[in-house]
Design a protein around this motif. Structure first.
Motif, PDB file in Angstrom:
ATOM      1  N   ILE A 170       0.836  -1.207   0.000  1.00 20.09           N
ATOM      2  CA  ILE A 170       0.000   0.000   0.000  1.00 20.09           C
ATOM      3  C   ILE A 170       0.869   1.255   0.000  1.00 20.09           C
ATOM      4  O   ILE A 170       0.739   2.133  -0.863  1.00 20.09           O
ATOM      5  CB  ILE A 170      -0.960   0.012   1.209  1.00 20.09           C
ATOM      6  N   TYR A 171       1.758   1.337   0.970  1.00 20.39           N
ATOM      7  CA  TYR A 171       2.629   2.505   1.055  1.00 20.39           C
ATOM      8  C   TYR A 171       3.520   2.589  -0.186  1.00 20.39           C
ATOM      9  O   TYR A 171       3.769   3.675  -0.722  1.00 20.39           O
ATOM     10  CB  TYR A 171       3.480   2.407   2.319  1.00 20.39           C
ATOM     11  N   GLY A 172       3.982   1.416  -0.649  1.00 21.79           N
ATOM     12  CA  GLY A 172       4.843   1.394  -1.833  1.00 21.79           C
ATOM     13  C   GLY A 172       4.149   1.916  -3.073  1.00 21.79           C
ATOM     14  O   GLY A 172       4.761   2.599  -3.905  1.00 21.79           O
ATOM     15  N   GLN A 173       2.855   1.638  -3.218  1.00 24.24           N
ATOM     16  CA  GLN A 173       2.102   2.126  -4.364  1.00 24.24           C
ATOM     17  C   GLN A 173       1.753   3.608  -4.228  1.00 24.24           C
ATOM     18  O   GLN A 173       1.803   4.372  -5.192  1.00 24.24           O
ATOM     19  CB  GLN A 173       0.813   1.309  -4.531  1.00 24.24           C
ATOM     20  N   LEU A 174       1.408   4.020  -3.006  1.00 22.55           N
ATOM     21  CA  LEU A 174       1.025   5.410  -2.787  1.00 22.55           C
ATOM     22  C   LEU A 174       2.173   6.373  -3.060  1.00 22.55           C
ATOM     23  O   LEU A 174       1.967   7.486  -3.562  1.00 22.55           O
ATOM     24  CB  LEU A 174       0.527   5.590  -1.339  1.00 22.55           C
ATOM     25  N   PHE A 175       3.386   5.946  -2.740  1.00 21.00           N
ATOM     26  CA  PHE A 175       4.521   6.865  -2.820  1.00 21.00           C
ATOM     27  C   PHE A 175       5.566   6.453  -3.858  1.00 21.00           C
ATOM     28  O   PHE A 175       6.701   6.903  -3.786  1.00 21.00           O
ATOM     29  CB  PHE A 175       5.181   6.979  -1.439  1.00 21.00           C
ATOM     30  N   LYS A 176       5.147   5.635  -4.829  1.00 19.30           N
ATOM     31  CA  LYS A 176       6.112   5.196  -5.830  1.00 19.30           C
ATOM     32  C   LYS A 176       6.619   6.361  -6.687  1.00 19.30           C
ATOM     33  O   LYS A 176       7.725   6.319  -7.226  1.00 19.30           O
ATOM     34  CB  LYS A 176       5.513   4.110  -6.716  1.00 19.30           C
ATOM     35  N   GLY A 177       5.805   7.432  -6.794  1.00 17.69           N
ATOM     36  CA  GLY A 177       6.238   8.587  -7.562  1.00 17.69           C
ATOM     37  C   GLY A 177       7.379   9.345  -6.904  1.00 17.69           C
ATOM     38  O   GLY A 177       8.080  10.133  -7.553  1.00 17.69           O
ATOM     39  N   VAL A 178       7.600   9.099  -5.605  1.00 13.76           N
ATOM     40  CA  VAL A 178       8.678   9.774  -4.883  1.00 13.76           C
ATOM     41  C   VAL A 178      10.030   9.409  -5.485  1.00 13.76           C
ATOM     42  O   VAL A 178      10.982  10.193  -5.443  1.00 13.76           O
ATOM     43  CB  VAL A 178       8.625   9.380  -3.388  1.00 13.76           C
ATOM     44  N   ALA A 179      10.097   8.207  -6.073  1.00 16.61           N
ATOM     45  CA  ALA A 179      11.370   7.742  -6.638  1.00 16.61           C
ATOM     46  C   ALA A 179      11.834   8.587  -7.823  1.00 16.61           C
ATOM     47  O   ALA A 179      12.990   8.480  -8.243  1.00 16.61           O
ATOM     48  CB  ALA A 179      11.240   6.280  -7.064  1.00 16.61           C
ATOM     49  N   GLN A 180      10.948   9.426  -8.351  1.00 16.00           N
ATOM     50  CA  GLN A 180      11.325  10.281  -9.479  1.00 16.00           C
ATOM     51  C   GLN A 180      11.903  11.621  -9.022  1.00 16.00           C
ATOM     52  O   GLN A 180      12.315  12.443  -9.849  1.00 16.00           O
ATOM     53  CB  GLN A 180      10.084  10.540 -10.360  1.00 16.00           C
TER      54      GLN A 180
END
Length: 256
Positions: free
Chosen positions: A38-48
């Motif tokens: 859940i957290y990984g999907q919500l904040f996956k855009g942070v990796a950009q």
């Protein structure tokens, strides 16, 4: 050898309970999986974001999830001591002709085994999303070594709190007081260089930060022995300090 054998016998009691009630393992595994998926999907855009160590947030956050799992299992499993002191089982153990240290080692053995089971399951579940470790098979071995070091120190901390707690409510209050700050004052979910300066300084005295940094290095960069050695050395210091702490508290409790 006799002390070790007796401690394993005491620890097996908790493992047998786990075998007869496997649903408890499911609940224990649920929380880390929520963080990962859940957290990984919500904040996956942070990796950009500029300066982020990898473009795969799942790869970044899995070491943090492993750290959260080790922290949760080792701290919360110490509640068994509180229950056993309440129902009289702990007093019965003290009445047996066995070394006092075997009792404490038995509780620690049970906790460490459960921690390794959860760690292995998360390790396997995370493989398809991370592609494995940049450090290869040796990195996998080092993950377990680091996990045992971090897990042992947190087991000592958990046992210390359980021995100081008269009730389960007191124990859980202590755990929540320590666990959440440790989680958010570490690099488990975000890079430490994104933190405010004061929080970054605090994170440097957090053992979870050093565990996560070393494991994340094995996943993303490979065998960086300076990072791994430094983190292992700091974890060793925490191991010694927290072992001395629980040993002191335990001796006072069993002497009463």
């Amino acid at each position: 050898m006799n002390t070790i054998r007796q401690s394993i016998t005491i620890g097996v009691r908790g493992i047998q309970h786990l075998i007869h009630h496997p649903i408890s393992m499911v609940f224990t595994l649920f929380n880390p999986l929520v963080w990962f998926f859940i957290y990984g999907q919500l904040f996956k855009g942070v990796a950009q974001m500029p300066g982020f160590p990898t473009d795969n947030y799942s790869l970044f956050v899995l070491p943090g999830v492993l750290g959260i799992a080790v922290l949760s299992v080792t701290l919360f499993n110490a509640n068994n001591v509180v229950f056993d002191r309440t129902n009289g089982y702990f007093a019965k153990l003290l009445s047996f002709p066995i070394p006092r240290m075997a009792i404490a080692m038995g509780y620690a053995f049970d906790t460490m085994i459960q921690m390794l089971i959860i760690l292995t399951l998360l390790f396997i579940i995370g493989l398809p999303f991370t592609g494995g470790l940049a450090a290869g098979w040796l990195g996998g071995v080092l993950v377990y070594v680091l996990s045992i070091m971090f897990g042992f120190s947190m087991t000592c901390l958990g046992l210390s709190m359980s021995l100081l707690s008269a009730t389960a409510w007191e124990f859980f209050g202590m755990v929540n007081f320590i666990e959440l700050p440790m989680l958010f004052m570490s690099g488990a979910l975000f890079p430490q260089n994104y933190m405010p300066k004061w929080l970054y300084i605090v994170s440097q005295i957090n053992p979870l930060s050093h565990y996560v940094n070393a494991v994340r290095t094995l996943y993303i960069k490979g065998l960086d022995w300076i990072v791994i050695g430094t983190s292992a050395g700091i974890l060793l210091i925490f191991n010694i300090a927290l072992f001395l702490l629980v040993n002191s508290i335990y001796r006072k409790v069993v002497a009463v």
